[in-house]
Write an enzyme that holds these catalytic residues in place. Structure first.
Site, PDB file in Angstrom:
ATOM      1  N   HIS A  98       0.838  -1.209   0.000  1.00  0.00           N
ATOM      2  CA  HIS A  98       0.000   0.000   0.000  1.00  0.00           C
ATOM      3  C   HIS A  98       0.876   1.263   0.000  1.00  0.00           C
ATOM      4  CE1 HIS A  98      -3.681   2.325   1.156  1.00  0.00           C
ATOM      5  NE2 HIS A  98      -2.776   3.107   1.719  1.00  0.00           N
ATOM      6  N   GLU A  99       1.799   1.315   0.949  1.00  0.00           N
ATOM      7  CA  GLU A  99       2.648   2.507   1.045  1.00  0.00           C
ATOM      8  C   GLU A  99       3.568   2.612  -0.166  1.00  0.00           C
ATOM      9  OE1 GLU A  99       1.750   4.672   3.172  1.00  0.00           O
ATOM     10  OE2 GLU A  99       0.473   3.333   4.360  1.00  0.00           O
ATOM     11  N   HIS A 103       1.732   4.591  -2.707  1.00  0.00           N
ATOM     12  CA  HIS A 103       1.882   6.039  -2.485  1.00  0.00           C
ATOM     13  C   HIS A 103       3.272   6.501  -2.919  1.00  0.00           C
ATOM     14  CE1 HIS A 103      -1.836   6.837  -0.356  1.00  0.00           C
ATOM     15  NE2 HIS A 103      -1.591   5.939   0.590  1.00  0.00           N
ATOM     16  N   GLU A 129      -4.747   7.824  -2.787  1.00  0.00           N
ATOM     17  CA  GLU A 129      -5.252   6.554  -2.272  1.00  0.00           C
ATOM     18  C   GLU A 129      -5.615   5.605  -3.417  1.00  0.00           C
ATOM     19  OE1 GLU A 129      -4.845   6.211   0.820  1.00  0.00           O
ATOM     20  OE2 GLU A 129      -5.876   4.326   1.240  1.00  0.00           O
TER      21      GLU A 129
END
Lengths: 496, 496
Positions: free
Chosen positions: B262-263, B266, B292
């Site tokens: 997830h990170e 980003h 997101e």
């Protein structure tokens, strides 16, 4: 007095800028990605410039000069603050802002350049920046207009009141009294059971022991932390934020142990400073020499003592049962005090260490006297290594490129390392008159030693000068005889 | 145009202040010692105050207002910059400086307070600060003088152009189309071989796999780093300094794997932004929702796909041969897509995740409408959990205290999480028309997917609005039907 309040207010603002710049320095020194340095140095250059504006503003100048005029009417503490501020101010206002900003940017970038150069054994790629750094410092000193040798101005910047005259005297004492003794030791023919020193000690296990050492030395983890970096260092901005680094060499465990104890010495000093100084110019340790006296005290007087290992060797054995299976406490103690001529200052033993400093002192003296160019430095370095230690580095990474200091603009800093060792011996002989250091170390009660140092030295922050501290604690001026005495006693017992 | 140059110069200075404040935030979020927070928040308060002065200075106001008057004469990019600057300026000049500084200090301290409160399941100790944060935000919004519901002002701050009207529509679609489907899945009675999920996976081994994932997703380690923190997050100031964190729960390995992916989503967005925006107001991702969409795309569309694990399950098996011995690829794939009603948002599965967001959206709406007090929040939270997910948290740490956001003053941020998931589905259906995503993932060529996203989305930084991006990439406005379609297709196959 209103002017004093104004002074405190202006200082408080400057400290906020220093804080964020320091924080960026910690980040650079420990984890900032390499690719970030260009852009980050632009932005930090802006903040440095803003700080410079504050430090040289008309408002601040008026306040400092105004208070300096009536200094006799101020209390002792404020007097010390104003004298310090005035001395800094008189220097910094002479530096043109654009040069200051350019220099700050240079310093921001050159440390990463140095890291690369060291890694690649590539002096050529770094010497351009090095020359710029030297030239900036010479130019800045010339701006100050102080009627003294440029190197004296630099030396005083790291150790208030010290000059080439005093350092020459100190290093001459070492040459006369210590150099022959070191030769005697190196030629003693004593053979140690020391193969264990270069055995393999896994990084994670070393880290476990370093964490154990934090507890042994009573480091307050709520007010600081330990991390890793290429070159171990301590960082702090106030007594509740004190951080230090060590490094783990898997084939040389002593590196992490003694770097950790050394930096814990610096860190203990900072953690034990009275928070009353936090928001003043008198926070932080009083000088590089006094700081180094504390780190060396913990590293050598405590960390390399037999009593220390009587207390902690069992723990080390528990962590490294294989590697240390055939190593007795006695062998281990001799191992950590092994004397040999070596290339790298930070790995040098306690006895040959001051030789490394003497080399740097003499080279810096020549640089600041325009007696040597950056092109000549590698050869000069190697020649001096041969002269004092009888060995010649086979590459620049273990020679002229080994230390971070010059890349950070720190010229005149090195001699405080040897001075600090000498201070620590002088403090030590006072301390043992008052508390039983050996027994406290042996019974793992280092906290009691911390307390003694806190009360006598640490708590004062920078509110006393190094010379005042030395006099107040030991009852006499700096005297290198204690250092000689300490080293001779210890190493005679070990080697002769 | 001279005024444009002046604008750039002033922005550049503000960015330097933002940079050091951000750096301090990274430090707080990852390693700063607890004891340091009091003093550090004082000093950071000073720097925040200085930044505030710059952002509201007469000089800056004159430049922005001057340019805004002639906006039609400026190029597209500068127009976008000035519009953005003007919008921010019109808000910030309404906030009295002392309140701004006080709020900054509060935020600096409250995040650590929240950490303690969460650790000790102690809502009472934190609710005072929480109330202050809510009140500050309400007051600030009232100062802006914008003729709209306060929550709309907050929502627009995180996602340009979004309001309760649009969010209500979006969440209503979810309620109508998704809630019954989720119930169907939860009641499907499908039994998984999933004991392995809560097996013991040592921290260091998890870290090894997280590092492997950095390479799989082509993270540029020269321009960023991975670390640990309680609450995973991504941090960046420019494309060459992008950092993210994950966390290692030894009895729930999925936490670190999917937090890391997830990170990394980003982070990939930020690393792929054109450096031309670095020193402008258009650097960084364009909105929380678009950000997101990228993190969720990597986490769910890629990271929870069968193809991804076809490529990388062998590596995981190599690292955890014991734990995964009896777990087939098929079992593992079903495991990472296991649907269940759960308490903690960051550990929620892809399907029930938007329910967690709906709860927060409705609560924030009430807070900003003065319909609920901080005393009532824990009960309200639990009631809504029962309403939407049929379960009630047994403690506040897994309930109202679970998220960092409110302690950081982020109100109106949560809904962008669900919006981002919906955006990502819309992008996804465009992407698969142009490149064979499944084949690329299966052949471990995520770089090709990164490139597509770079060219279509990332490179533009904030120079396009979310709405422009959506239209330019997908050819239509935001449409939640893709999200519903994606979820139904995937989970029907898995469960029904």
């Amino acid at each position: 007095m209103e002017l004093v309040n104004k002074f405190n207010e202006l200082v408080s603002k400057q400290k906020a800028y220093e804080y964020v710049l320091n924080l960026a320095g910690w980040d650079s020194g420990t984890e900032a990605p390499r690719g970030a340095f260009q852009r980050r140095s632009e932005m930090l250059g802006v903040i440095s410039g803003e700080l410079f504006n504050l430090q040289t503003s008309k408002e601040y100048q008026d306040v400092v000069n105004g208070l300096f005029k009536v200094i006799g009417e101020l209390d002792d503490i404020t007097q010390r603050e104003i004298k310090k501020a005035k001395k800094n101010l008189d220097k910094i206002i002479k530096i043109p802002k654009d040069e200051y900003v350019e220099y700050s940017k240079l310093i921001g970038l050159s440390q990463r350049e140095w890291e690369d150069a060291k890694e690649n054994n590539d002096y050529e790629s770094f010497k351009g920046s090095l020359e710029k750094i030297f030239n900036f410092n010479k130019k800045f000193v010339s701006y100050f207009g102080i009627d003294d040798h440029p190197y004296n101005v630099m030396l005083d910047g790291f150790e208030e009141g010290m000059s080439m005259k005093e350092y020459d005297k100190f290093f001459n004492t070492l040459k006369t009294d210590l150099v022959p003794f070191i030769k005697e030791i190196l030629n003693s023919g004593k053979v140690l059971n020391d193969a264990f020193i270069t055995d393999f000690y896994p990084r994670e296990k070393q880290k476990e022991f370093a964490e154990y050492l934090m507890d042994v030395l009573s480091f307050d983890k709520d007010a600081g932390l330990m991390k890793e970096s290429v070159h171990p260092f301590t960082w702090n901005t106030h007594s509740t934020d004190v951080r230090f680094t060590t490094r783990y060499l898997e084939n040389f465990m002593f590196s992490s142990i003694f770097a950790a104890i050394h930096e814990l010495g610096h860190a203990t000093y900072e953690q034990q400073i009275d928070p009353r100084w936090d928001n003043t110019t008198l926070n932080g340790g009083t000088s590089m020499g006094i700081h180094e006296s504390q780190s060396r005290f913990y590293e050598n007087n405590i960390g390399r003592s037999l009593e220390f290992w009587e207390a902690h060797y069992p723990k080390l054995l528990e962590i490294f049962p294989e590697q240390l299976r055939d190593v007795s406490l006695e062998d281990f103690y001799r191992g950590v005090n092994k004397v040999e001529a070596s290339f790298v200052r930070v790995e040098a033993d306690e006895l040959t260490y001051p030789m490394h400093i003497m080399i740097r002192y003499e080279i810096e003296r020549m640089i600041m006297s325009d007696e040597v160019s950056v092109d000549e430095l590698p050869k000069l370095w190697n020649d001096k290594m041969v002269e004092y230690l009888g060995i010649k580095p086979s590459n620049h990474s273990d020679g002229v490129l080994q230390d971070v200091h010059w890349s950070a603009g720190l010229i005149g800093y090195f001699p405080t390392y040897a001075l600090g060792s000498a201070y620590s011996a002088q403090f030590y002989y006072t301390m043992i008159k008052e508390i039983d250091v050996e027994a406290l170390v042996k019974s793992n009660n280092i906290k009691a030693i911390n307390n003694w140092l806190k009360e006598k030295i640490h708590t004062f922050g920078s509110s006393k000068t190094p010379k005042e501290l030395l006099m107040d604690v030991t009852g006499e001026e700096f005297n290198p005889k204690y250092y000689i005495k300490y080293l001779k006693e210890k190493y005679t017992k070990l080697y002769l």
